[in-house]
Motif scaffolding. Structure first.
Motif, PDB file in Angstrom:
ATOM      1  N   LEU A 242       0.942  -1.358  -0.001  1.00  0.00           N
ATOM      2  CA  LEU A 242       0.070  -0.005   0.032  1.00  0.00           C
ATOM      3  C   LEU A 242       0.756   1.402  -0.041  1.00  0.00           C
ATOM      4  O   LEU A 242       0.638   2.138  -0.481  1.00  0.00           O
ATOM      5  N   GLU A 243       1.998   1.118   0.713  1.00  0.00           N
ATOM      6  CA  GLU A 243       2.975   2.342   0.739  1.00  0.00           C
ATOM      7  C   GLU A 243       3.495   2.725  -0.539  1.00  0.00           C
ATOM      8  O   GLU A 243       3.398   3.853  -0.877  1.00  0.00           O
ATOM      9  N   GLN A 244       3.758   1.744  -1.317  1.00  0.00           N
ATOM     10  CA  GLN A 244       4.388   1.769  -2.724  1.00  0.00           C
ATOM     11  C   GLN A 244       3.255   2.268  -3.746  1.00  0.00           C
ATOM     12  O   GLN A 244       3.460   3.108  -4.386  1.00  0.00           O
ATOM     13  N   GLN A 245       2.122   1.639  -3.553  1.00  0.00           N
ATOM     14  CA  GLN A 245       0.928   2.102  -4.466  1.00  0.00           C
ATOM     15  C   GLN A 245       0.565   3.295  -4.190  1.00  0.00           C
ATOM     16  O   GLN A 245       0.097   4.245  -5.029  1.00  0.00           O
ATOM     17  N   ASN A 246       0.513   3.840  -2.950  1.00  0.00           N
ATOM     18  CA  ASN A 246      -0.001   5.147  -2.687  1.00  0.00           C
ATOM     19  C   ASN A 246       0.934   6.377  -2.874  1.00  0.00           C
ATOM     20  O   ASN A 246       0.743   7.390  -3.444  1.00  0.00           O
ATOM     21  N   GLN A 247       2.265   6.179  -2.947  1.00  0.00           N
ATOM     22  CA  GLN A 247       3.386   7.017  -3.458  1.00  0.00           C
ATOM     23  C   GLN A 247       3.066   7.095  -4.898  1.00  0.00           C
ATOM     24  O   GLN A 247       3.210   8.358  -5.358  1.00  0.00           O
ATOM     25  N   ILE A 248       2.747   5.975  -5.825  1.00  0.00           N
ATOM     26  CA  ILE A 248       2.468   6.006  -7.098  1.00  0.00           C
ATOM     27  C   ILE A 248       1.307   6.756  -7.495  1.00  0.00           C
ATOM     28  O   ILE A 248       1.319   7.656  -8.273  1.00  0.00           O
ATOM     29  N   LEU A 249       0.204   6.609  -6.524  1.00  0.00           N
ATOM     30  CA  LEU A 249      -1.012   7.415  -6.813  1.00  0.00           C
ATOM     31  C   LEU A 249      -0.822   8.815  -6.619  1.00  0.00           C
ATOM     32  O   LEU A 249      -1.577   9.769  -7.339  1.00  0.00           O
ATOM     33  N   LYS A 250      -0.104   9.185  -5.621  1.00  0.00           N
ATOM     34  CA  LYS A 250       0.252  10.420  -5.292  1.00  0.00           C
ATOM     35  C   LYS A 250       0.942  11.308  -6.464  1.00  0.00           C
ATOM     36  O   LYS A 250       0.493  12.327  -6.838  1.00  0.00           O
ATOM     37  N   ASN A 251       1.819  10.669  -7.189  1.00  0.00           N
ATOM     38  CA  ASN A 251       2.459  11.004  -8.328  1.00  0.00           C
ATOM     39  C   ASN A 251       1.748  11.275  -9.597  1.00  0.00           C
ATOM     40  O   ASN A 251       1.528  12.208 -10.189  1.00  0.00           O
ATOM     41  N   GLN A 252       0.745  10.183  -9.309  1.00  0.00           N
ATOM     42  CA  GLN A 252      -0.511  10.312 -10.922  1.00  0.00           C
ATOM     43  C   GLN A 252      -1.350  11.544 -10.394  1.00  0.00           C
ATOM     44  O   GLN A 252      -1.648  12.111 -11.560  1.00  0.00           O
TER      45      GLN A 252
END
Length: 352
Positions: A242-252
């Motif tokens: 989730l941490e990794q996905q959330n970081q990508i989502l923030k960038n998106q």
């Protein structure tokens, strides 16, 4: 006998406190995850609607302005043809011919007619340039170059910047979904059609680097991995994911915001904003633009008639170099404002 000790290699049992902390952390990450997905969905919709508005407005402008633009194009060609015929058929003294060419060149530099590539016109000798700087403020006097292509186009595009790690995570999610929904994995024709439609969405999201959409598809079809809430390893792994996905989502999300800002900062985007402001005041911005074009067309028509009269020798060389009455009747600053506004509006006509 001495006491012996033995070591066990079994896994250490998780304490209730450790599990509780992981549960709290997982809950917070999941809450952030869901919030990011909602924000991305809203921002994606906002961007899509804005771009569609840009396209529809540009199409409407093009359709309504085309007749006027065609007339302007015809007038432009007529004026060029008249000057070409004048210079080709009439005999003038050397200085008079230079002055006539200067008039022709100044009309192009001022943006009243389109520029014509002619080495003789574009590259006057130095003596002539210095002479022009000393001339009085009449029709043959030069001005700053303001020409812009009529009906110029400016495209809008912006790709999301994805680093290698993010790309790898997105690809992993894509492959996971593709493994499940690839049409070749099933034999039933109805299921194949269903999977084909889902794969279209998956491929589109993958090509656009849209992790949020891939996760939405995953959630929609309940494909998330099973997590044992009493297993510390499972909880830790899920938190890390989730941490990794959330970081990508923030960038998106930041990419979407940047794309929307870029869209709003284009000439077409500014037109949408101006149209909305005008609409609130009960004003049709396209009507205003067309009125500006009509005003400019009136001026260009009178200039065309003026050049036509000179070609037909209805006016003298002195009268011609003095300029048409329409230019003398307008304040110079007002004339520049009309030309700049008209050219600015024409530059915003874009076909998507």
């Amino acid at each position: 006998m001495p006491r012996t000790t033995s070591s066990t290699s079994g896994s250490v049992k998780s304490t209730p406190l450790a599990l509780s902390e992981l549960h709290i952390r997982l809950e917070a990450l999941d809450k952030e995850h869901q919030s990011l997905l909602k924000q991305i969905k809203r921002k994606r919709t906002e961007l899509k609607n804005f771009v569609e508005k840009m396209r529809s407005l540009a199409t409407e402008i093009f359709q309504r302005a085309t007749p006027s633009l065609n007339k302007m194009t015809d007038l432009d060609r007529e004026i060029h043809s008249l000057f070409e015929e004048i210079l080709a058929t009439r005999k003038f003294g050397k200085q008079t011919e230079k002055n006539i060419k200067a008039v022709y060149r100044k009309l192009q530099l001022a943006g009243i007619i389109s520029p014509k590539r002619d080495r003789e016109l574009e590259e006057p000798d130095l003596d002539e340039l210095f002479e022009n700087l000393q001339q009085d403020n009449d029709f043959s006097q030069g001005g700053e170059q303001r020409y812009q292509n009529w009906g110029g186009q400016q495209g809008f595009s912006s790709a999301a910047e994805i680093n290698k790690d993010e790309s790898r995570k997105i690809r992993q999610t894509f492959l996971k979904l593709a493994e499940i929904f690839h049409p070749d994995k099933v034999t039933d024709s109805e299921t194949q059609m269903y999977h084909t439609e889902i794969m279209k969405e998956i491929n589109k999201a993958y090509q656009e680097g849209d992790l949020a959409r891939l996760l939405e598809i995953e959630k929609q079809h309940e494909l998330g991995e099973y997590i044992d809430n009493n297993n510390e390893d499972d909880l830790t792994r899920k938190c890390k994911t989730l941490e990794q996905q959330n970081q990508i989502l923030k960038n998106q999300y930041e990419n979407l915001k940047r794309e929307l800002r870029q869209a709003k900062n284009t000439p077409e985007g500014a037109m949408v904003s101006d149209a909305r402001k005008a609409a609130k005041q009960g004003i049709d911005s396209i009507d205003m633009m067309l009125e500006t074009i009509e005003a400019q067309m009136t001026i260009v028509t009178q200039i065309r008639d003026f050049v036509q009269d000179f070609k037909e020798e209805k006016i003298t060389i002195k009268e011609f170099l003095g300029g048409p009455a329409v230019l003398h009747s307008l304040n110079q600053e007002m004339m520049e404002d009309i030309l700049e506004q008209m050219l600015s509006e024409l530059d915003r006509v874009v076909i998507f």
